[in-house]
Design an enzyme around this catalytic site. Structure first.
Site, short mmCIF file in Angstrom:
data_model
loop_
_atom_site.label_atom_id
_atom_site.label_comp_id
_atom_site.label_asym_id
_atom_site.label_seq_id
_atom_site.Cartn_x
_atom_site.Cartn_y
_atom_site.Cartn_z
N HIS A 75 72.99 -6.10 -14.87
CA HIS A 75 72.10 -5.05 -15.53
C HIS A 75 72.72 -3.58 -15.02
CE1 HIS A 75 68.35 -7.48 -16.05
NE2 HIS A 75 69.25 -8.19 -16.55
N SER A 125 72.68 -9.81 -20.79
CA SER A 125 71.93 -8.66 -20.24
C SER A 125 72.68 -7.61 -19.88
CB SER A 125 71.07 -9.10 -19.04
OG SER A 125 70.30 -10.18 -19.22
#
Length: 300
Positions: free
Chosen positions: A251, A204
């Site tokens: 993230h 991610s």
């Protein structure tokens, strides 16, 4: 989407409408070649002294005063034009899938060996393991590790959708650097802010780096920013949802790193392109190393 003939409008008209690249029908093209005025997609955009030219005009040496071999065609970021603009993306996708299949075969044993965490035993009574215990490789291996099918499915869809156009626009070396350093930045921020025993895995961070870079590239090419901003907003809402279970640090780290590196890559002046691009990536990587070293010192 209709394709317009040469001389059928100016760049402002192209930016306002939906055109197809004359070399790749079906691909959106909001930029025109400054010489022949045919619409071109990011893969076909070659940086010129003014605007962008298509590969045909560059090969012909049109209006440059030089022969066709005088210069190698380059992308907007200075990368070479590749025969397969998705080669690196395919390799990265294959590595992620191969590791996921290995996890299915070996289960939690492989997950414990490759996932990211600071310092903790992986089983009761076992020795302390983790990045702070000298297992630096976990910062990288965790980027290719997935345990749930929905997790790898979402990440690989993001890699395919975002990675292909970025690889074509940046060139293979710059694209691979962007992916890896963004992923490392996500791992570093997770290592820094998470509890030492908290495990983390997934691509991610790297995917969010590609998302940030896509926004920078679209802004550079004067594309409509609304779709990518909407996608970014949705992903941030999911990242900070109240149900938890998502490593928001990865993230955010990947997004910030990818955005900063993309700014250096696509906005670097031609006369100092290598210095600015290498320098930007080196600074981001240095920040990653500093975070890892400082966190390790705090845990040992």
């Amino acid at each position: 989407m209709d394709q317009q003939p040469p001389g059928g409008g100016d760049q402002s008209a192209a930016a306002a409408g939906s055109l197809s690249c004359y070399r790749h029908p079906g691909r959106e093209a909001n930029i025109r070649c400054t010489r022949c005025e045919r619409p071109i997609c990011p893969e076909c955009m070659i940086d010129a002294s003014v605007g962008f030219q298509c590969p045909d005009c560059v090969r012909q040496g049109s209006g440059t005063g030089h022969g066709p071999a005088a210069g190698r065609p380059r992308t907007v970021a200075g990368g070479g034009i590749a025969a397969d603009p998705r080669l690196v993306t395919k390799i990265l996708l294959a590595i992620n899938v191969a590791v996921y299949l290995a996890v299915l075969a070996r289960g939690t044993t492989l997950v414990n060996e490759l996932m990211l965490f600071g310092r903790a035993p992986t089983h009761y009574g076992g020795p302390l393991e983790g990045v702070a215990a000298g297992e630096w490789y976990r910062l990288v291996t965790s980027m290719f590790l997935h345990q749930e099918v929905w997790h790898i499915a979402f990440n690989m869809l993001g890699l395919w959708w975002l990675g292909g156009p970025l690889e074509a626009a940046l060139g293979r070396a710059r694209y691979l650097t962007l992916y890896m350093v963004s992923g490392l930045a996500g791992s570093a921020l997770t290592y820094w802010l998470s509890a030492p025993e908290q495990g983390s895995l997934g691509a991610s961070g790297a995917i969010f780096g590609l998302l940030g870079a896509t926004a920078v590239l679209m802004r550079r090419l004067n594309y409509d920013m609304r779709p990518v901003l909407a996608l970014l907003a949705v992903n941030l809402v999911i990242t900070f949802n109240p149900w938890g279970g998502i490593a928001w640090q990865a993230h955010v780290g990947g997004l910030v790193a990818g955005t900063l590196m993309a700014i250096g890559m696509v906005h670097a002046p031609r006369e100092r392109r290598a210095l600015v691009q290498y320098g930007t990536c080196a600074l981001v990587l240095a920040a990653v190393i500093l975070i890892v070293v400082a966190r390790t010192a705090a845990l040992t």
